[in-house]
Design a protein around this motif. Structure first.
Motif, PDB file in Angstrom:
ATOM      1  N   VAL A  87     -34.051  31.395  38.581  1.00 52.97           N
ATOM      2  CA  VAL A  87     -33.840  31.801  37.243  1.00 52.97           C
ATOM      3  C   VAL A  87     -32.897  30.362  36.407  1.00 52.97           C
ATOM      4  N   SER A  88     -32.445  30.073  37.231  1.00 51.80           N
ATOM      5  CA  SER A  88     -31.502  28.586  36.791  1.00 51.80           C
ATOM      6  C   SER A  88     -33.145  27.842  36.668  1.00 51.80           C
ATOM      7  N   GLY A  89     -33.990  27.216  37.707  1.00 53.11           N
ATOM      8  CA  GLY A  89     -35.119  26.700  37.309  1.00 53.11           C
ATOM      9  C   GLY A  89     -36.531  26.601  36.218  1.00 53.11           C
ATOM     10  N   VAL A  90     -35.634  28.237  36.281  1.00 57.26           N
ATOM     11  CA  VAL A  90     -36.936  28.548  35.108  1.00 57.26           C
ATOM     12  C   VAL A  90     -36.073  27.782  33.984  1.00 57.26           C
ATOM     13  N   VAL A 104     -29.333  18.156  29.060  1.00 60.07           N
ATOM     14  CA  VAL A 104     -29.234  19.451  28.057  1.00 60.07           C
ATOM     15  C   VAL A 104     -29.272  20.604  29.238  1.00 60.07           C
ATOM     16  N   ALA A 105     -30.838  20.204  29.277  1.00 58.98           N
ATOM     17  CA  ALA A 105     -32.189  21.304  29.998  1.00 58.98           C
ATOM     18  C   ALA A 105     -31.530  21.713  31.623  1.00 58.98           C
ATOM     19  N   ILE A 106     -31.025  20.536  32.332  1.00 55.41           N
ATOM     20  CA  ILE A 106     -29.996  20.439  33.444  1.00 55.41           C
ATOM     21  C   ILE A 106     -28.628  21.707  33.000  1.00 55.41           C
ATOM     22  N   LEU A 107     -27.986  21.094  32.305  1.00 49.15           N
ATOM     23  CA  LEU A 107     -27.048  21.953  31.602  1.00 49.15           C
ATOM     24  C   LEU A 107     -27.078  23.643  31.711  1.00 49.15           C
ATOM     25  N   VAL A 108     -27.995  23.602  31.270  1.00 48.45           N
ATOM     26  CA  VAL A 108     -28.973  25.189  30.699  1.00 48.45           C
ATOM     27  C   VAL A 108     -28.643  25.596  32.011  1.00 48.45           C
ATOM     28  N   GLY A 109     -30.073  25.253  33.385  1.00 45.42           N
ATOM     29  CA  GLY A 109     -30.152  25.547  34.526  1.00 45.42           C
ATOM     30  C   GLY A 109     -28.618  25.899  35.603  1.00 45.42           C
ATOM     31  N   VAL A 110     -27.803  24.363  35.124  1.00 46.38           N
ATOM     32  CA  VAL A 110     -26.003  24.672  36.038  1.00 46.38           C
ATOM     33  C   VAL A 110     -25.536  25.818  35.141  1.00 46.38           C
ATOM     34  N   ILE A 111     -25.160  26.099  33.713  1.00 46.73           N
ATOM     35  CA  ILE A 111     -24.531  26.628  32.929  1.00 46.73           C
ATOM     36  C   ILE A 111     -25.031  27.893  33.662  1.00 46.73           C
TER      37      ILE A 111
END
Length: 343
Positions: A87-90, A104-111
């Motif tokens: 889910v995080s990768g997607v 931002v994209a990386i943070l979205v995955g971590v969050i």
């Protein structure tokens, strides 16, 4: 003359203390012997390129295992981390495709991973639900969510803006390895040098005693699942960067590898005892074993058999450690009982 108090291998009764021996010597001995075996049995195992490949392959599972260490130290378990990786990768890839900057994209995955951990933590800590059942349910839900978000198909973006996180190098060292080292340094500091780390050990060792000592047990329990989810989310982003795509099947079975690495590294499934450094060593053992088997052209299904045996051995070792600790309790040099939270 060697006395019981000065010999870490024996307890008050003078019997062999398997728990201490394994944590201090055994796990390293297994790693050294495995490396020596692979150097002779696996072609090109000792080459620089292969060592870097092993380090890169280890990094994803090791990062997941670092988060799992916090959870298991609290006497919990998280079976949802593999699905969290997906889910995080997607989520990260979809954010990047939508035009979000790499950070931002990386943070979205971590969050996304942290939110999954928060759901687990709240259900376990505040509703007193069994961690095994809660995380098993979320594992299924998140896998379905990953398929729903991608409509069952991989999302490939050859120009993915954070691809260097999985494929780049820093001073000749793979970027995921650098991230892994930083994560373990931070986790070591948190567990070994902060009040929060002591609280995690205390909650895992005896939650009622921790509560009476003024520790906010529910908050600590929730937080360890958030940490575990966030690190699984980071691993998912690195995986997506590595394959330059969002894969709804990513992380399948990763939860078992992470648990095996944690337990092999000396962390007790019963909570309250363990070391983050041991988890890293356990991750290296699994990585060396997997890579060595591939280089030896061992068939995939045989590799699964070997992994299954390793997981069973990890649980057996934990059980032996528990029995050894009960039979041969450690004492200090004065012979007085020692009370406190031990790593």
């Amino acid at each position: 003359m060697t006395t019981t108090a000065n010999n870490p291998r024996v307890g008050r009764s003078g019997s062999f203390d398997f728990a201490k021996w394994w944590d201090r010597v055994g796990i390293l001995a297994v790693l050294v012997l495995l490396i020596i075996f692979m150097l002779f049995a696996a072609p090109n195992f000792g080459t620089v390129d292969n060592i870097l490949n092993i380090a890169r392959s280890i990094s994803i599972n090791a990062i997941i295992a670092a988060g799992m260490t916090f959870v298991i130290l609290s006497a919990g378990i998280d079976l949802s981390v593999g699905s969290t990786v997906a889910v995080s990768g997607v989520s990260a890839v979809l954010a990047a495709v939508a035009g979000a900057p790499a950070v931002v994209a990386i943070l979205v995955g971590v969050i996304a991973g942290a939110i999954a951990g928060l759901v687990n933590g709240v259900l376990v800590a505040y509703l007193s639900l069994a961690p095994f059942i809660v995380t098993l349910g979320l594992m299924t839900f998140l896998r379905g969510l990953a398929y729903t978000m991608t409509e069952g198909q991989p999302i490939v973006d050859s120009s993915l803006n954070f691809r260097d996180l999985g494929n780049g190098y820093i001073a000749g060292i793979p970027a995921p390895v650098i991230v892994m080292v930083v994560i373990y340094a931070v986790c070591w500091f948190v567990l070994e040098r902060t009040k929060y780390g002591r609280h995690v050990y205390a909650v895992g060792g005896n939650p009622e005693a921790a509560r009476l000592a003024g520790i906010r047990v529910k908050r600590v329990l929730t937080s360890v699942y958030v940490i575990g989810g966030a690190l699984a989310g980071l691993a998912g982003v690195i995986f997506a960067a590595r394959v330059v795509s969002a894969q709804p099947t990513a992380g399948n079975g990763y939860e078992l590898d992470a648990i095996a690495a944690v337990v092999l590294g000396g962390t007790s499934l019963f909570g309250g005892k363990g070391r983050i450094v041991g988890t890293l060593i356990g991750s290296v053992i699994l990585g060396v074993l997997t890579t060595g088997l591939i280089l030896m052209n061992v068939q995939f299904f045989t590799q699964l058999l070997v992994k299954g045996i390793v997981i069973i051995l990890a649980v057996a070792i934990d059980s032996l450690k528990q029995r050894s600790s009960k039979k041969a309790p450690a004492v200090d040099t004065s012979g007085a009982a020692t009370v406190g939270v031990s790593a």
